[in-house]
Design an enzyme around this catalytic site. Structure first.
Site, PDB file in Angstrom:
ATOM      1  N   ASN A   1      -7.222   1.157   9.909  1.00 51.65           N
ATOM      2  CA  ASN A   1      -6.191   1.126  10.601  1.00 51.65           C
ATOM      3  C   ASN A   1      -6.326   1.196  11.937  1.00 51.65           C
ATOM      4  OD1 ASN A   1      -5.182   2.079   7.980  1.00 51.65           O
ATOM      5  ND2 ASN A   1      -4.661   4.129   8.522  1.00 51.65           N
TER       6      ASN A   1
ATOM      7  N   GLU B   1      -3.505  -0.639   7.979  1.00 53.87           N
ATOM      8  CA  GLU B   1      -2.327  -0.238   8.773  1.00 53.87           C
ATOM      9  C   GLU B   1      -2.380  -0.847  10.115  1.00 53.87           C
ATOM     10  OE1 GLU B   1      -1.364   4.029   9.460  1.00 53.87           O
ATOM     11  OE2 GLU B   1      -1.656   4.498   7.357  1.00 53.87           O
TER      12      GLU B   1
ATOM     13  N   HIS C   1      -2.772  10.848   1.167  1.00 52.12           N
ATOM     14  CA  HIS C   1      -2.242  10.602   2.704  1.00 52.12           C
ATOM     15  C   HIS C   1      -1.602  11.869   3.081  1.00 52.12           C
ATOM     16  CE1 HIS C   1      -0.858   7.030   5.222  1.00 52.12           C
ATOM     17  NE2 HIS C   1      -0.430   8.095   5.870  1.00 52.12           N
TER      18      HIS C   1
ATOM     19  N   TYR D   1      -4.627   1.088  15.892  1.00 53.23           N
ATOM     20  CA  TYR D   1      -3.338   1.132  16.624  1.00 53.23           C
ATOM     21  C   TYR D   1      -3.625   0.911  18.220  1.00 53.23           C
ATOM     22  CZ  TYR D   1      -0.923   2.412  12.686  1.00 53.23           C
ATOM     23  OH  TYR D   1      -0.333   2.601  11.424  1.00 53.23           O
TER      24      TYR D   1
ATOM     25  N   ARG E   1       0.909  -1.158  -0.049  1.00 52.83           N
ATOM     26  CA  ARG E   1       0.016   0.213   0.043  1.00 52.83           C
ATOM     27  C   ARG E   1       0.812   1.129  -0.027  1.00 52.83           C
ATOM     28  NH1 ARG E   1      -2.627   2.923   4.774  1.00 52.83           N
ATOM     29  NH2 ARG E   1      -3.515   4.554   3.802  1.00 52.83           N
TER      30      ARG E   1
ATOM     31  N   GLU F   1      -7.434   8.138   6.615  1.00 52.13           N
ATOM     32  CA  GLU F   1      -7.718   8.619   7.992  1.00 52.13           C
ATOM     33  C   GLU F   1      -8.109   9.769   7.965  1.00 52.13           C
ATOM     34  OE1 GLU F   1      -4.387   8.091  10.527  1.00 52.13           O
ATOM     35  OE2 GLU F   1      -4.705   5.895  10.598  1.00 52.13           O
TER      36      GLU F   1
HETATM   37  C1  FCB Z   1      -1.224   6.575  11.045  1.00 49.61           C
HETATM   38  C2  FCB Z   1      -0.672   7.060   9.773  1.00 49.61           C
HETATM   39  C3  FCB Z   1       0.454   6.771   9.211  1.00 49.61           C
HETATM   40  C4  FCB Z   1       1.422   6.527  10.496  1.00 49.61           C
HETATM   41  C5  FCB Z   1       0.948   5.659  11.394  1.00 49.61           C
HETATM   42  C6  FCB Z   1       2.027   5.615  12.706  1.00 49.61           C
HETATM   43  O1  FCB Z   1      -2.135   7.502  11.849  1.00 49.61           O
HETATM   44  O2  FCB Z   1      -1.743   6.871   8.610  1.00 49.61           O
HETATM   45  O3  FCB Z   1       0.972   7.554   8.246  1.00 49.61           O
HETATM   46  O4  FCB Z   1       2.045   7.801  10.724  1.00 49.61           O
HETATM   47  O5  FCB Z   1      -0.169   6.442  12.120  1.00 49.61           O
END
Ligand code: FCB
Length: 454
Positions: free
Chosen positions: A294, A355, A123, A296, A79, A168
């Site tokens: 994404n 992500e 992005h 995290y 990607r 995002e």
């Molecule tokens: C996300 C972003 C990516 C990177 C990661 C750690 O929010 O999409 O570009 O910075 O975090």
């Protein structure tokens, strides 16, 4: 101790993700014009280590080497994002052929190496000439985006099938315009909501444009979704968590799937609501082929009277491990929950994990290798969480680890390393695959993850 093999579906896409400004460098080459990130990163005190993405990890020149690495690791999906300021270089819509040529070389080299590209159109590197007329606050930027997308899709869709419109939109709109941590660095609630609205609108409109130009294309949007829980069972914390989920998750997914903003948040935001036209809601909900998620962190949320946006704050439990990126809990179960809740709320949409990854203080060991057992464990546990969601009927198509390479982590500069490949900033940006790269390679090769339990 027993071990179990988790088998992933046939054709599951294993790969990595990157973004143009974070890796390319070459900011003045090939006719590229400045983006808001050039401006922001060159403004004193905005970036933790004071660094810019002028050179980044020099992917602009070293992409053949980076593609060879992917090939060697057997990672067949990748990607990437296109830099808008390389392709359309002024407000009149002038096309820069050298920008298109750069991505021609890159995409052709990927295909030649047997790697399928998934291309993100936005992005975060908005051309500065558009910020000069108000950026995403100005509806004209929506039209400029459509023009750029049309040019890109017309040019690349003979080789690119998978398109991601925005990365995002909440980070791009809120971090950029609400807390000022990202470009363009504003702090204003109505502006942030207006920017978000224009991005969601541009997303919906561009889906239709891509489908018109390339009927076989698969088009989706990338949203960062967190699993949200109240810090306690007190009413005020429960309501704060509902608002957090409303502002950061549902605000961005409801318009895409339901064609409306969540009602509870519409009344909460009141006269901060963005200016919109009647046809916008329908436009935002253009049918998509997949959702990029994404993931995290979990967000454990408590009431906070001091917070001017939604009267809520994130809290932590001492026993829950956190990433080096302190606001991120290491909470794989949240990924499983996010995936199953998307299915519950919006139905059977195909999903890519677009992500997921973690940052560590990686170092080169005496043996010349980079050992990152915590990242291996992190990935292992998140892969397993995805497998559980698949077992329960979620249609998950692939997984892109963030990131292929250590890179320019926005407001943190080079102080955070997310790559599965180490970049030696002291030694000519030398690339060294970390243990996690070999771990991912093994998972991709066998399409399985081995789980061990006591
Ligand atoms: C996300 C972003 C990516 C990177 C990661 C750690 O929010 O999409 O570009 O910075 O975090």
């Amino acid at each position: 101790m027993y071990s179990k093999i988790l088998q992933f579906p046939k054709d599951f896409a294993w790969g990595t993700a990157t973004a143009s400004y974070q890796i390319e460098g070459g900011v003045k080459e090939g006719g590229r014009v400045p983006s808001i990130w050039d401006t922001f990163s060159h403004t004193p005190h905005k970036i933790e280590d004071g660094k810019t993405g002028d050179v980044a990890v020099d992917h602009f020149h070293r992409f053949p080497e980076d593609i060879a690495l992917m090939k060697q690791l057997g990672l067949k999906h990748y990607r990437l994002s296109l830099a808008w300021p390389r392709i359309i270089v002024d407000e009149k819509g002038t096309i820069e052929p050298r920008g298109l040529a750069f991505y021609d070389h890159l995409i052709d080299a990927l295909l030649e190496a047997g790697i399928t590209p998934y291309v993100t159109l936005y992005h975060w590197d908005l051309p500065q000439y558009l910020q000069d007329i108000g950026g995403w606050e100005n509806r004209k930027t929506v039209d400029a985006f459509l023009r750029y997308a049309e040019v890109a899709v017309q040019h690349f869709s003979d080789r690119v099938e998978n398109w991601m419109t925005f990365n995002e939109p909440w980070v791009a709109s809120f971090c950029g315009n609400l807390n000022g941590a990202h470009a363009p660095g504003k702090k204003d609630v109505p502006v942030a909501l207006q920017v978000a609205h224009h991005m969601l609108l541009a997303h919906g409109k561009v889906v239709r444009i891509i489908k018109d130009i390339a009927p076989k294309a698969k088009v989706g949007i990338v949203q960062n979704l967190a699993w949200v829980e109240p810090a306690t069972q007190k009413d005020e914390d429960i309501l704060a968590a509902v608002r957090w989920d409303g502002a950061y998750n549902r605000w961005f997914t409801d318009p895409v799937f339901n064609g409306s903003y969540p009602e509870d948040m519409v009344s909460y935001f009141g006269n901060h609501m963005p200016v919109m036209q009647e046809s916008d809601v329908e436009a935002m909900a253009a049918p998509i082929d997949f959702l990029g998620v994404n993931y995290y962190t979990r967000r454990l949320v408590a009431y906070d009277s001091q917070d001017q946006f939604i009267e809520a704050k994130q809290t932590y439990r001492a026993y829950v491990p956190r990433a080096e990126f302190e606001e991120f809990e290491v909470w794989p179960e949240g990924l499983y929950k996010v995936l199953t809740s998307v299915k519950e709320k919006y139905g059977d949409i195909p999903i890519y994990i677009s992500e997921n990854g973690t940052t560590l203080k990686d170092v080169v060991s005496a043996d010349g290798c980079v050992h990152d057992p915590s990242r291996v464990a992190y990935l292992h546990d998140h892969f397993s969480a995805v497998h559980q969601a698949i077992a329960e009927g979620c249609d998950i198509r692939g997984y892109f680890v963030w990131s292929l390479l250590d890179n320019y982590e926005w407001g943190f500069g080079f102080s955070k390393r997310f790559g599965i490949v180490y970049v030696d900033y002291e030694d000519d940006l030398r690339r060294i695959p970390k243990d996690s790269a070999y771990f991912l390679a093994g998972v991709a090769r066998t399409n399985t993850v081995k789980v061990q339990s006591l």
